[in-house]
Design a protein around this motif. Structure first.
Motif, mmCIF file in Angstrom:
data_model
loop_
_atom_site.group_PDB
_atom_site.id
_atom_site.type_symbol
_atom_site.label_atom_id
_atom_site.label_comp_id
_atom_site.label_asym_id
_atom_site.label_seq_id
_atom_site.Cartn_x
_atom_site.Cartn_y
_atom_site.Cartn_z
ATOM 1 N N SER A 2 0.829 -1.196 0.000
ATOM 2 C CA SER A 2 0.000 0.000 0.000
ATOM 3 C C SER A 2 0.864 1.247 0.000
ATOM 4 O O SER A 2 2.002 1.228 0.460
ATOM 5 N N THR A 3 0.282 2.317 -0.496
ATOM 6 C CA THR A 3 0.980 3.598 -0.455
ATOM 7 C C THR A 3 0.660 4.295 0.860
ATOM 8 O O THR A 3 -0.293 3.920 1.560
ATOM 9 N N LYS A 4 1.411 5.316 1.157
ATOM 10 C CA LYS A 4 1.166 6.088 2.374
ATOM 11 C C LYS A 4 -0.246 6.676 2.348
ATOM 12 O O LYS A 4 -0.948 6.658 3.362
ATOM 13 N N GLU A 6 -2.915 5.459 0.875
ATOM 14 C CA GLU A 6 -3.870 4.375 1.146
ATOM 15 C C GLU A 6 -3.888 4.027 2.631
ATOM 16 O O GLU A 6 -4.957 3.773 3.209
ATOM 17 N N MET A 7 -2.710 4.009 3.245
ATOM 18 C CA MET A 7 -2.642 3.706 4.670
ATOM 19 C C MET A 7 -3.359 4.796 5.473
ATOM 20 O O MET A 7 -4.132 4.496 6.385
ATOM 21 N N LYS A 10 -7.046 4.328 5.493
ATOM 22 C CA LYS A 10 -7.465 3.303 6.460
ATOM 23 C C LYS A 10 -7.474 3.877 7.879
ATOM 24 O O LYS A 10 -8.398 3.628 8.653
ATOM 25 N N ASN A 38 4.108 0.558 8.971
ATOM 26 C CA ASN A 38 2.886 0.808 8.206
ATOM 27 C C ASN A 38 2.652 -0.256 7.140
ATOM 28 O O ASN A 38 1.517 -0.505 6.760
ATOM 29 N N TYR A 39 3.699 -0.840 6.645
ATOM 30 C CA TYR A 39 3.618 -1.741 5.496
ATOM 31 C C TYR A 39 3.800 -3.208 5.885
ATOM 32 O O TYR A 39 3.970 -4.053 5.037
#
Length: 106
Positions: A2-4, A6-7, A10, A38-39
């Motif tokens: 995911s990209t920052k 997208e995170m 969430k 995060n990832y």
């Protein structure tokens, strides 16, 4: 992966679920403070029932980022945040950090 962005979407959704208004600047700071966690599916959440994990939140964020030197006070703040999130199974680390930052007036 995911990209920052997208995170952060969430994390924003979880904060809205908690009925907390979102300050994008603070959320970005909290997300950045999580770094690579995060990832990572395991690292992006806080294991609230694991005392070692809760202590890591204090050491790596409350003490380091928020400059809280009183461990008892910092651990109490973490306990308050985790209680606020008690109905949520996956407690995102960035959301926990966000709530702590807001609690400390950041």
């Amino acid at each position: 992966m995911s990209t920052k962005v997208e995170m952060m979407e969430k994390y924003t959704a979880q904060l809205e679920e908690l009925k907390v208004s979102v300050d994008e600047t603070v959320l970005e700071m909290a997300t950045d403070a999580c770094g690579p966690a995060n990832y990572n599916a395991d690292g992006q959440c806080v294991a609230a029932t694991d005392p070692a994990e809760v202590k890591r939140v204090y050491t790596n964020f409350v003490a380091d980022e928020l400059a809280e030197t009183d461990e008892e006070k910092g651990m109490a703040a973490i306990a308050d945040v985790l209680e606020q999130m008690s109905g949520i199974n996956r407690k995102y680390r960035a959301v926990v950090y966000y709530l702590l930052a807001k609690k400390y007036g950041k």
